[in-house]
Design a protein around this motif. Sequence first.
Motif, PDB file in Angstrom:
ATOM      1  N   SER A  53       3.353   4.855  -0.972  1.00  0.00           N
ATOM      2  CA  SER A  53       3.668   3.672  -1.131  1.00  0.00           C
ATOM      3  C   SER A  53       3.997   3.256   0.307  1.00  0.00           C
ATOM      4  O   SER A  53       4.536   3.831   1.057  1.00  0.00           O
ATOM      5  CB  SER A  53       4.912   3.556  -2.093  1.00  0.00           C
ATOM      6  OG  SER A  53       6.019   4.484  -1.836  1.00  0.00           O
ATOM      7  N   PHE A  54       3.904   1.936   0.701  1.00  0.00           N
ATOM      8  CA  PHE A  54       3.921   1.291   1.764  1.00  0.00           C
ATOM      9  C   PHE A  54       4.668   0.021   1.791  1.00  0.00           C
ATOM     10  O   PHE A  54       4.664  -0.874   0.832  1.00  0.00           O
ATOM     11  CB  PHE A  54       2.573   0.899   2.434  1.00  0.00           C
ATOM     12  CG  PHE A  54       2.172   2.123   2.706  1.00  0.00           C
ATOM     13  CD1 PHE A  54       2.003   3.243   3.878  1.00  0.00           C
ATOM     14  CD2 PHE A  54       0.905   2.651   1.752  1.00  0.00           C
ATOM     15  CE1 PHE A  54       1.472   4.081   3.917  1.00  0.00           C
ATOM     16  CE2 PHE A  54       0.078   3.589   1.906  1.00  0.00           C
ATOM     17  CZ  PHE A  54       0.411   4.579   3.157  1.00  0.00           C
TER      18      PHE A  54
ATOM     19  N   SER B 111       3.238  -2.226  -1.587  1.00  0.00           N
ATOM     20  CA  SER B 111       1.844  -1.786  -1.567  1.00  0.00           C
ATOM     21  C   SER B 111       1.630  -0.470  -1.923  1.00  0.00           C
ATOM     22  O   SER B 111       2.294   0.600  -1.530  1.00  0.00           O
ATOM     23  CB  SER B 111       1.187  -1.947  -0.395  1.00  0.00           C
ATOM     24  OG  SER B 111      -0.283  -1.459  -0.145  1.00  0.00           O
TER      25      SER B 111
ATOM     26  N   GLN C 251      -0.987   2.801  -2.741  1.00  0.00           N
ATOM     27  CA  GLN C 251      -2.502   3.280  -2.832  1.00  0.00           C
ATOM     28  C   GLN C 251      -3.095   4.196  -3.806  1.00  0.00           C
ATOM     29  O   GLN C 251      -2.162   4.909  -4.406  1.00  0.00           O
ATOM     30  CB  GLN C 251      -2.300   4.269  -1.582  1.00  0.00           C
ATOM     31  CG  GLN C 251      -3.887   4.634  -0.808  1.00  0.00           C
ATOM     32  CD  GLN C 251      -3.686   5.856   0.348  1.00  0.00           C
ATOM     33  OE1 GLN C 251      -2.734   5.779   1.121  1.00  0.00           O
ATOM     34  NE2 GLN C 251      -4.954   6.132   0.339  1.00  0.00           N
TER      35      GLN C 251
ATOM     36  N   SER D 189      -5.609  -0.042  -1.685  1.00  0.00           N
ATOM     37  CA  SER D 189      -4.250  -0.347  -1.945  1.00  0.00           C
ATOM     38  C   SER D 189      -3.996  -1.787  -2.363  1.00  0.00           C
ATOM     39  O   SER D 189      -4.545  -2.697  -1.982  1.00  0.00           O
ATOM     40  CB  SER D 189      -3.344   0.193  -0.816  1.00  0.00           C
ATOM     41  OG  SER D 189      -3.702  -0.860   0.356  1.00  0.00           O
TER      42      SER D 189
ATOM     43  N   LEU E 172      -1.088  -4.807  -4.298  1.00  0.00           N
ATOM     44  CA  LEU E 172       0.325  -4.982  -4.293  1.00  0.00           C
ATOM     45  C   LEU E 172       1.032  -4.863  -5.763  1.00  0.00           C
ATOM     46  O   LEU E 172       0.473  -5.430  -6.898  1.00  0.00           O
ATOM     47  CB  LEU E 172       0.689  -6.464  -4.022  1.00  0.00           C
ATOM     48  CG  LEU E 172      -0.159  -6.820  -2.325  1.00  0.00           C
ATOM     49  CD1 LEU E 172       0.116  -8.311  -2.048  1.00  0.00           C
ATOM     50  CD2 LEU E 172       0.350  -5.782  -1.415  1.00  0.00           C
TER      51      LEU E 172
ATOM     52  N   ILE F  18      -7.645  -2.978   1.027  1.00  0.00           N
ATOM     53  CA  ILE F  18      -6.277  -2.500   1.363  1.00  0.00           C
ATOM     54  C   ILE F  18      -5.573  -3.831   1.542  1.00  0.00           C
ATOM     55  O   ILE F  18      -5.650  -4.597   2.466  1.00  0.00           O
ATOM     56  CB  ILE F  18      -6.316  -1.724   2.687  1.00  0.00           C
ATOM     57  CG1 ILE F  18      -7.307  -0.353   2.574  1.00  0.00           C
ATOM     58  CG2 ILE F  18      -4.895  -1.639   2.989  1.00  0.00           C
ATOM     59  CD1 ILE F  18      -7.279   0.455   3.689  1.00  0.00           C
ATOM     60  N   ASP F  19      -4.829  -4.041   0.473  1.00  0.00           N
ATOM     61  CA  ASP F  19      -3.716  -5.142   0.420  1.00  0.00           C
ATOM     62  C   ASP F  19      -2.453  -4.598   0.775  1.00  0.00           C
ATOM     63  O   ASP F  19      -1.759  -3.644   0.011  1.00  0.00           O
ATOM     64  CB  ASP F  19      -3.724  -6.018  -0.885  1.00  0.00           C
ATOM     65  CG  ASP F  19      -5.108  -6.504  -1.100  1.00  0.00           C
ATOM     66  OD1 ASP F  19      -5.827  -6.680  -0.410  1.00  0.00           O
ATOM     67  OD2 ASP F  19      -5.340  -6.758  -2.358  1.00  0.00           O
ATOM     68  N   THR F  20      -1.402  -4.978   1.653  1.00  0.00           N
ATOM     69  CA  THR F  20      -0.459  -4.562   2.282  1.00  0.00           C
ATOM     70  C   THR F  20       0.529  -5.519   2.808  1.00  0.00           C
ATOM     71  O   THR F  20       0.105  -6.689   2.982  1.00  0.00           O
ATOM     72  CB  THR F  20      -0.582  -3.294   3.077  1.00  0.00           C
ATOM     73  OG1 THR F  20       0.448  -2.344   3.226  1.00  0.00           O
ATOM     74  CG2 THR F  20      -1.291  -3.620   4.187  1.00  0.00           C
ATOM     75  N   SER F  21       1.567  -4.991   3.226  1.00  0.00           N
ATOM     76  CA  SER F  21       2.627  -6.026   3.987  1.00  0.00           C
ATOM     77  C   SER F  21       2.928  -7.166   3.389  1.00  0.00           C
ATOM     78  O   SER F  21       2.815  -8.235   4.007  1.00  0.00           O
ATOM     79  CB  SER F  21       2.069  -5.958   5.441  1.00  0.00           C
ATOM     80  OG  SER F  21       2.003  -4.803   6.152  1.00  0.00           O
TER      81      SER F  21
ATOM     82  N   SER G  49      -4.630  -8.288   4.062  1.00  0.00           N
ATOM     83  CA  SER G  49      -5.814  -7.677   3.492  1.00  0.00           C
ATOM     84  C   SER G  49      -7.059  -7.541   4.307  1.00  0.00           C
ATOM     85  O   SER G  49      -7.419  -8.310   5.153  1.00  0.00           O
ATOM     86  CB  SER G  49      -6.291  -8.572   2.334  1.00  0.00           C
ATOM     87  OG  SER G  49      -7.237  -7.969   1.436  1.00  0.00           O
TER      88      SER G  49
END
Length: 441
Positions: A255-256, A270, A272, A277, A279, A298-301, A315
């Motif tokens: 998890s991020f 986010s 994984q 990953s 949201l 990869i979707d994050t932040s 992303s």
Amino acid sequence: MPFRLNRRHMISGMASAAVLLGGRQAFPQARVQITEGNVAPLPIAIPNFIAGSPSDSEVGAGVAKVITNNLKRSGLFAPIDQAAYIQKITNIDVPPQFADWKTINAQALVTGRMTRQGDGRLKAEFRLWDVATGQQLAGQQYFTSPEYWRRIAHIISDQIYERLTGEKGYFDSRVVFVDESGTAQHRVKRLALMDQDGANVRYLTRGADLVITPRFSPSTQEITYMEFGQGDPRVYLFNIETGQREIVGNFPGMSFAPRFAPDGQRIIMSLQQGGNSNLFVMDIRSKSTTRLTDTPAIDTSPSYSPDGARICFESDRGGKPQIYVMGATGGGAQRISFGEGSYSTPVWSPRGDYIAFTKQGGGQFSIGIIKPDGSGERILTSGFHNEGPTFAPNGRVLMFFRDPGGNAGPSLYTIDVSGRNELKVPTPGFASDPAWSPLLS
């Protein structure tokens, strides 16, 4: 032992009231005109606050110094050297000799008094004067425990800032960050908390496990962060008032980048799953989790808009990391960054007008801002490694960290959204990953 700041006790024991001399507040001639271009700092005089008793002289000088440093660091004010003063303020209950202050080109003047009360509390009073018109622009008095004198100075700084700029201040706030010590090969990282000016540093974790991405709740004195201990990283909630922490949840995989929703009741992050990953948002109380994106990328932040209606996030669904905006419940996402290089760590301004980001390209890392519709991109500062912007509560100043590489370590810096007034923030050691709190009052 629980980590206690007793801020609530301090606030509940502090009263304030308007204190005016000579009629109504006037619209000031002394006023900072804030535009996107260059700002001429306003000359302001801040004498030491008068001591109500002989034992209060040190705190009176300390309050004036904190106010001076706050206003100077904002880049919008030019405090005048006390050595230039002609009049010595001995009584704040009578109007100053304005001719003496005009002679040294002061446009605004702050006078104040600190007095220890019979019950042990400290009474703080201040007045803000427009030198050109002779009008009092603001006046307040506060009662607090003596150990909170610095916070009173920050609150007074905010009053002055707001009266002379028309915008809310940001001085009565704190920053959580990652304190780093040791060699580059054996770096110890602890969660730390400080006032926005670098004072009153307190350590929240011991450094036994790696901590990253601390983030403040917009509505409570809570922090969410990630900790790499035994096994998968975990997302924690930490209550600053009580020192208590709890695991937000154990999720399969990594998890991020946890961050609070504006209501403080949900956390977006986010998770994984395999090589990608997506949201998810989780209700803190019920622990129920809702998936927001479902892409082979990869979707994050993620970061919410201040009204909670939209989310910006990073992303690589288009091939390399870019910034996207979508509704808070998911659905179609609009790409807003189209410059050269890759974009990461987007964060929405508390004012809603900009999204800050880290941009990587051409061998440099830059801190910039862009409007939510993708227009008005502006690079504020560039260098070998700049990262992790966070907005002050009023949205006018950004803090970020810069790492020069090699055996040196990262440091915190602030910069205005216009790209002016870049300043290093004092910290005990190396420091990274700052997150600014909302105003404490």
